[in-house]
Scaffold this motif. Sequence first.
Motif, PDB file in Angstrom:
ATOM      1  N   UNK A 170      74.568   7.991  62.872  1.00 48.81           N
ATOM      2  CA  UNK A 170      74.910   6.957  61.904  1.00 48.81           C
ATOM      3  C   UNK A 170      76.288   7.209  61.305  1.00 48.81           C
ATOM      4  N   UNK A 171      76.746   6.258  60.498  1.00 50.25           N
ATOM      5  CA  UNK A 171      78.104   6.316  59.953  1.00 50.25           C
ATOM      6  C   UNK A 171      78.325   7.569  59.116  1.00 50.25           C
ATOM      7  N   UNK A 172      77.305   7.970  58.363  1.00 48.35           N
ATOM      8  CA  UNK A 172      77.449   9.143  57.509  1.00 48.35           C
ATOM      9  C   UNK A 172      77.621  10.415  58.332  1.00 48.35           C
ATOM     10  N   UNK A 173      76.818  10.585  59.384  1.00 50.70           N
ATOM     11  CA  UNK A 173      76.918  11.782  60.219  1.00 50.70           C
ATOM     12  C   UNK A 173      78.230  11.791  60.992  1.00 50.70           C
ATOM     13  N   UNK A 174      78.718  10.627  61.394  1.00 49.65           N
ATOM     14  CA  UNK A 174      80.010  10.575  62.080  1.00 49.65           C
ATOM     15  C   UNK A 174      81.131  11.028  61.144  1.00 49.65           C
TER      16      UNK A 174
ATOM     17  N   UNK B 107      68.198   8.220  52.288  1.00 51.40           N
ATOM     18  CA  UNK B 107      68.952   9.225  53.031  1.00 51.40           C
ATOM     19  C   UNK B 107      69.037  10.507  52.207  1.00 51.40           C
ATOM     20  N   UNK B 108      68.596  11.645  52.743  1.00 47.50           N
ATOM     21  CA  UNK B 108      68.546  12.864  51.932  1.00 47.50           C
ATOM     22  C   UNK B 108      69.916  13.376  51.501  1.00 47.50           C
ATOM     23  N   UNK B 109      70.938  13.258  52.351  1.00 42.78           N
ATOM     24  CA  UNK B 109      72.261  13.749  51.976  1.00 42.78           C
ATOM     25  C   UNK B 109      72.856  12.908  50.846  1.00 42.78           C
ATOM     26  N   UNK B 110      72.747  11.593  50.957  1.00 45.78           N
ATOM     27  CA  UNK B 110      73.298  10.747  49.902  1.00 45.78           C
ATOM     28  C   UNK B 110      72.500  10.913  48.610  1.00 45.78           C
ATOM     29  N   UNK B 111      71.212  11.143  48.723  1.00 46.69           N
ATOM     30  CA  UNK B 111      70.402  11.375  47.533  1.00 46.69           C
ATOM     31  C   UNK B 111      70.811  12.694  46.869  1.00 46.69           C
ATOM     32  N   UNK B 112      71.133  13.703  47.678  1.00 43.61           N
ATOM     33  CA  UNK B 112      71.608  14.968  47.128  1.00 43.61           C
ATOM     34  C   UNK B 112      72.936  14.768  46.397  1.00 43.61           C
ATOM     35  N   UNK B 113      73.813  13.954  46.966  1.00 42.72           N
ATOM     36  CA  UNK B 113      75.100  13.706  46.312  1.00 42.72           C
ATOM     37  C   UNK B 113      74.913  12.955  44.989  1.00 42.72           C
TER      38      UNK B 113
ATOM     39  N   UNK C  95      75.104   0.898  49.483  1.00 43.20           N
ATOM     40  CA  UNK C  95      74.243   0.769  50.650  1.00 43.20           C
ATOM     41  C   UNK C  95      73.837   2.153  51.136  1.00 43.20           C
ATOM     42  N   UNK C  96      72.542   2.345  51.319  1.00 45.14           N
ATOM     43  CA  UNK C  96      72.002   3.646  51.711  1.00 45.14           C
ATOM     44  C   UNK C  96      72.679   4.169  52.980  1.00 45.14           C
ATOM     45  N   UNK C  97      73.141   5.436  52.921  1.00 41.27           N
ATOM     46  CA  UNK C  97      73.738   6.130  54.069  1.00 41.27           C
ATOM     47  C   UNK C  97      75.027   5.485  54.565  1.00 41.27           C
TER      48      UNK C  97
END
Length: 411
Positions: free
Chosen positions: A305-309, A17-23, A49-51
Amino acid sequence: MAESLERGRTRVRGFADPEMDYQLMRQLGATRYGGASVGECLALAARITDADPASWVQVFAAAGRRQEADADARAARGHAISARDQYLVACNLYRAAEYYASIQDPEHAVLGLASRRCFLTAMHQGGLACEEWWFSLDDQRLPAYYVRAPRNGSAQGPGHVLAIVSGYDGTLEESWLMYGAPASERGHDVLLFSGPGQMDAWRFNAQSHFRPDFEHIGRAVVDRVLALPGMQASRLALMGISFGGYFATRIAAHEPRLGALIANSPIIDLHAYMTSFTGLDPAELSDDEDFGPDDLPHIPDHVMDAQKRAMSANIMLRMGQASFRDTYRYLKQFRVEDSDLARITCPCLALVGEGEGAAPQQQAGHFVAHVGGPATPHVFTAEQGADGHCQNANPGFSAAVSMDWLEETLG
């Protein structure tokens, strides 16, 4: 059969996941000024767990508690330097957990206050003169830190003061780890301040909302700094990080008492900036397409997905809007017009990464072309490992560029 040789079990793996990888990259970048360690970051990432924001919060919060307990034990045994270092790591672990925690969950404020507690304890253990300042706006208590650089000889008053405001999800403590610490090393006093809607404000003010007229808190900040004995406006610099690039630019457009402005990056149209990442304009959603925070739990994973929510809920609540469409319509008020840019006559430094995309680079160019004073652009590259948003992966180099410019500009 020959046995393989392994020197350790930790592996260099990020997230799909690009956002979690950025974090994760953001956390790794904090190693430069003592906010993390590479080994621990990678070990924690392997357990997430990814994303999945809940997984991230659980793992980082537990690590923060573990490191804070370790720091407490070292402080009790009189090891002030080791305790300081561990408190800073714990502080940033709690910040990382705070990032993904829902602001509707009481745990969000608990994690943020834990980050603040560890930061203040670290500063005390390290012998730095860190004062808790407070500003008030619309009955909100807005936290700030004023860190005095060590004085040489008989000097008592401030030399240069760098005031730093972060953005959407940055904190006062993270701003110290990115730019406050290197500024202090160079002899500058540092003021880290926050405004409505920011993470630090949410810790103390439930339902604090972002507002476009950030110049109101900016005026109070400048008034207080210039009230310091012997302080002069020509020695006060203002720096904005991420959304703070908008906040700082907005302040400078309405506040002539500044010696210099650093925008990282310059944001003059927050709506255009945000829609450049989504690829569409949620302000144009139809009634059937629009949704509010209460609708998010009912949106299936294959749609969002859960992250975008979680991220969608946070931006609606922190902007104080009832729906996603209303949020992006509200963002249109966050603008700095060309006539306002022309009023910025102090020297300016515009920082942007080549990997941030066309819209941020375009806004940075527009800023440089339209401010009333001298403006210096600087583009960070992928080769430098600093092309991402706010150069989080290489804050040391970003600090070198910005602090050197500041010293050369202010003298």
